[in-house]
Write a protein that holds these residues in place. Sequence first.
Motif, PDB file in Angstrom:
ATOM      1  N   ARG A 108       0.837  -1.195   0.000  1.00 48.75           N
ATOM      2  CA  ARG A 108       0.000   0.000   0.000  1.00 48.75           C
ATOM      3  C   ARG A 108       0.872   1.245   0.000  1.00 48.75           C
ATOM      4  O   ARG A 108       1.954   1.260   0.588  1.00 48.75           O
ATOM      5  N   THR A 109       0.394   2.288  -0.669  1.00 48.29           N
ATOM      6  CA  THR A 109       1.151   3.535  -0.724  1.00 48.29           C
ATOM      7  C   THR A 109       1.156   4.205   0.643  1.00 48.29           C
ATOM      8  O   THR A 109       0.332   3.910   1.523  1.00 48.29           O
ATOM      9  N   VAL A 110       2.087   5.123   0.792  1.00 47.22           N
ATOM     10  CA  VAL A 110       2.156   5.887   2.040  1.00 47.22           C
ATOM     11  C   VAL A 110       0.861   6.662   2.246  1.00 47.22           C
ATOM     12  O   VAL A 110       0.325   6.722   3.354  1.00 47.22           O
ATOM     13  N   ARG A 111       0.328   7.233   1.174  1.00 51.78           N
ATOM     14  CA  ARG A 111      -0.910   8.001   1.289  1.00 51.78           C
ATOM     15  C   ARG A 111      -2.045   7.140   1.833  1.00 51.78           C
ATOM     16  O   ARG A 111      -2.776   7.564   2.751  1.00 51.78           O
ATOM     17  N   SER A 112      -2.224   5.936   1.284  1.00 50.77           N
ATOM     18  CA  SER A 112      -3.337   5.095   1.719  1.00 50.77           C
ATOM     19  C   SER A 112      -3.171   4.680   3.178  1.00 50.77           C
ATOM     20  O   SER A 112      -4.156   4.554   3.912  1.00 50.77           O
ATOM     21  N   GLN A 113      -1.937   4.480   3.630  1.00 46.90           N
ATOM     22  CA  GLN A 113      -1.718   4.119   5.023  1.00 46.90           C
ATOM     23  C   GLN A 113      -2.000   5.295   5.951  1.00 46.90           C
ATOM     24  O   GLN A 113      -2.585   5.130   7.029  1.00 46.90           O
ATOM     25  N   LEU A 114      -1.601   6.483   5.530  1.00 40.95           N
ATOM     26  CA  LEU A 114      -1.919   7.670   6.326  1.00 40.95           C
ATOM     27  C   LEU A 114      -3.426   7.884   6.408  1.00 40.95           C
ATOM     28  O   LEU A 114      -3.973   8.182   7.479  1.00 40.95           O
ATOM     29  N   ALA A 132      -5.848  15.985   4.711  1.00 35.44           N
ATOM     30  CA  ALA A 132      -5.364  15.601   6.040  1.00 35.44           C
ATOM     31  C   ALA A 132      -4.104  14.753   5.934  1.00 35.44           C
ATOM     32  O   ALA A 132      -3.183  14.889   6.750  1.00 35.44           O
ATOM     33  N   ALA A 133      -4.036  13.868   4.939  1.00 37.27           N
ATOM     34  CA  ALA A 133      -2.847  13.039   4.741  1.00 37.27           C
ATOM     35  C   ALA A 133      -1.643  13.898   4.388  1.00 37.27           C
ATOM     36  O   ALA A 133      -0.524  13.664   4.866  1.00 37.27           O
ATOM     37  N   GLU A 134      -1.859  14.898   3.559  1.00 37.89           N
ATOM     38  CA  GLU A 134      -0.755  15.778   3.189  1.00 37.89           C
ATOM     39  C   GLU A 134      -0.297  16.615   4.381  1.00 37.89           C
ATOM     40  O   GLU A 134       0.904  16.863   4.553  1.00 37.89           O
ATOM     41  N   ALA A 135      -1.227  17.014   5.226  1.00 42.05           N
ATOM     42  CA  ALA A 135      -0.856  17.759   6.428  1.00 42.05           C
ATOM     43  C   ALA A 135      -0.079  16.873   7.401  1.00 42.05           C
ATOM     44  O   ALA A 135       0.895  17.316   8.022  1.00 42.05           O
ATOM     45  N   ALA A 144       5.311  15.650  -0.061  1.00 43.56           N
ATOM     46  CA  ALA A 144       4.017  15.281  -0.641  1.00 43.56           C
ATOM     47  C   ALA A 144       4.180  14.545  -1.970  1.00 43.56           C
ATOM     48  O   ALA A 144       3.348  13.700  -2.332  1.00 43.56           O
ATOM     49  N   GLY A 145       5.242  14.833  -2.678  1.00 44.17           N
ATOM     50  CA  GLY A 145       5.469  14.174  -3.959  1.00 44.17           C
ATOM     51  C   GLY A 145       5.771  12.699  -3.866  1.00 44.17           C
ATOM     52  O   GLY A 145       5.775  11.995  -4.886  1.00 44.17           O
ATOM     53  N   HIS A 146       6.025  12.201  -2.656  1.00 41.34           N
ATOM     54  CA  HIS A 146       6.317  10.778  -2.458  1.00 41.34           C
ATOM     55  C   HIS A 146       5.154  10.024  -1.827  1.00 41.34           C
ATOM     56  O   HIS A 146       5.270   8.838  -1.530  1.00 41.34           O
ATOM     57  N   LEU A 147       4.035  10.692  -1.596  1.00 43.19           N
ATOM     58  CA  LEU A 147       2.924  10.058  -0.888  1.00 43.19           C
ATOM     59  C   LEU A 147       2.337   8.866  -1.650  1.00 43.19           C
ATOM     60  O   LEU A 147       1.813   7.935  -1.033  1.00 43.19           O
ATOM     61  N   ASP A 148       2.401   8.884  -2.956  1.00 51.08           N
ATOM     62  CA  ASP A 148       1.813   7.798  -3.731  1.00 51.08           C
ATOM     63  C   ASP A 148       2.825   6.705  -4.068  1.00 51.08           C
ATOM     64  O   ASP A 148       2.587   5.857  -4.935  1.00 51.08           O
ATOM     65  N   ARG A 149       3.941   6.698  -3.366  1.00 47.37           N
ATOM     66  CA  ARG A 149       4.940   5.655  -3.534  1.00 47.37           C
ATOM     67  C   ARG A 149       4.709   4.543  -2.506  1.00 47.37           C
ATOM     68  O   ARG A 149       4.111   4.753  -1.449  1.00 47.37           O
ATOM     69  N   TYR A 150       5.237   3.366  -2.851  1.00 47.59           N
ATOM     70  CA  TYR A 150       5.181   2.215  -1.951  1.00 47.59           C
ATOM     71  C   TYR A 150       6.438   2.194  -1.086  1.00 47.59           C
ATOM     72  O   TYR A 150       7.473   2.784  -1.459  1.00 47.59           O
ATOM     73  N   PRO A 151       6.376   1.524   0.070  1.00 47.13           N
ATOM     74  CA  PRO A 151       7.522   1.527   0.978  1.00 47.13           C
ATOM     75  C   PRO A 151       8.848   1.113   0.332  1.00 47.13           C
ATOM     76  O   PRO A 151       9.896   1.684   0.652  1.00 47.13           O
ATOM     77  N   ALA A 159      11.410   6.423   4.668  1.00 45.22           N
ATOM     78  CA  ALA A 159      10.607   5.445   5.402  1.00 45.22           C
ATOM     79  C   ALA A 159      10.490   5.838   6.871  1.00 45.22           C
ATOM     80  O   ALA A 159       9.426   5.691   7.489  1.00 45.22           O
ATOM     81  N   GLN A 160      11.588   6.368   7.430  1.00 42.78           N
ATOM     82  CA  GLN A 160      11.566   6.813   8.821  1.00 42.78           C
ATOM     83  C   GLN A 160      10.574   7.954   9.011  1.00 42.78           C
ATOM     84  O   GLN A 160       9.800   7.986   9.963  1.00 42.78           O
ATOM     85  N   ARG A 161      10.555   8.898   8.062  1.00 39.57           N
ATOM     86  CA  ARG A 161       9.639  10.027   8.167  1.00 39.57           C
ATOM     87  C   ARG A 161       8.189   9.597   7.964  1.00 39.57           C
ATOM     88  O   ARG A 161       7.281  10.144   8.592  1.00 39.57           O
ATOM     89  N   ALA A 162       7.964   8.596   7.091  1.00 40.74           N
ATOM     90  CA  ALA A 162       6.603   8.082   6.912  1.00 40.74           C
ATOM     91  C   ALA A 162       6.099   7.446   8.202  1.00 40.74           C
ATOM     92  O   ALA A 162       4.953   7.657   8.614  1.00 40.74           O
ATOM     93  N   ALA A 163       6.962   6.662   8.851  1.00 38.52           N
ATOM     94  CA  ALA A 163       6.580   6.022  10.112  1.00 38.52           C
ATOM     95  C   ALA A 163       6.320   7.061  11.194  1.00 38.52           C
ATOM     96  O   ALA A 163       5.409   6.903  12.027  1.00 38.52           O
ATOM     97  N   THR A 164       7.104   8.130  11.198  1.00 35.39           N
ATOM     98  CA  THR A 164       6.900   9.200  12.175  1.00 35.39           C
ATOM     99  C   THR A 164       5.555   9.887  11.946  1.00 35.39           C
ATOM    100  O   THR A 164       4.812  10.175  12.895  1.00 35.39           O
ATOM    101  N   ALA A 165       5.224  10.133  10.684  1.00 41.00           N
ATOM    102  CA  ALA A 165       3.932  10.758  10.363  1.00 41.00           C
ATOM    103  C   ALA A 165       2.779   9.896  10.851  1.00 41.00           C
ATOM    104  O   ALA A 165       1.800  10.400  11.425  1.00 41.00           O
TER     105      ALA A 165
END
Length: 318
Positions: A108-114, A132-135, A144-151, A159-165
């Motif tokens: 799943r993309t980062v966006r969908s997980q957020l 809200a996901a972008e915020a 924001a340009g990486h939100l639709d990428r997969y892990p 990946a660390q910043r995605a987990a922090t978000a």
Amino acid sequence: MRGGTHVRAVTDATFDLAAGECLALVGESGCGKSVLASALLGLLPENAETAGSALIPAADTADTGDTADTADRVDLLTADERTLARTVRGRRVGLVPQSPAAHLTPVRTVRSQLEEVLRELAGVRRPHLRAAAEAAAERAAFPAGHLDRYPHELSGGLAQRAATALALIGDAPLLLADEPTTGLDRDLVDRTVDELRRHVGDDRALLLITHDLSAAERIADRVAVMYAGRIVELTDAAAFFGAPGPRHPYARGLLNALPEREFTPVPGMPPELSALPDGCAFAARCDRADEACRALPALTDGTACHHPHVDVLEAPRA
């Protein structure tokens, strides 16, 4: 347990953490810091055993300020998996994991997980999920340009910043940040720990687990130093990083190893947790050790040492 042998990964780890406070748990790799975090969230291997208690306020009593009655608190070490999964993880205790790739869903993309976490923990409805996901991503400096990428398409730092978000979304009363700055450059380290510090409030606390003493100095109120599975010093951050400085020889050695200090490494290597000595585990590396150190020192006045430093450690001049 390893190969039929009991390994005491963490022993006598006693501390409290008040709302509005950041406690930094520091020490060398392998000292038991991450094991402690995993124990608090019920994420240890099946063959692991725990004893003692780790109490947090129950959801319906978190704002009362009354912590005297243990019936109004949840014991993280004895809670069943259903309780941990439904009422604790993400809601009462948030986690920034040490290995974010293992905690992100690979398909799943980062966006969908957020968006999923925003729906479940923050009650955000569909028309507002994208914004809200972008915020949430911006809060953790995730582009924001990486939100639709997969892990698997992310670098370790991303990946660390995605987990922090993800961890920050629920505004959990207790946030466990386990090496949250791994793979980040210095500017992003400062931005990340500053954002974690902003999580702390009247009803929220932060346990920062890190080997980055500069990050700990930046945001911590107190510092707990762990060595060979035990907390050997627990003190105010101002006293630890300034004057009088650490009292335990190991804690002082950690601080003096910083480039801006003496840049002198702590000699030797820590003992294997499966072969700890009966007495002070640091004695073999300590120039202050004597016969008294054959006995295990208790944590007294914030220091577990028979021969603590009492002189002043000068902080570096600006």
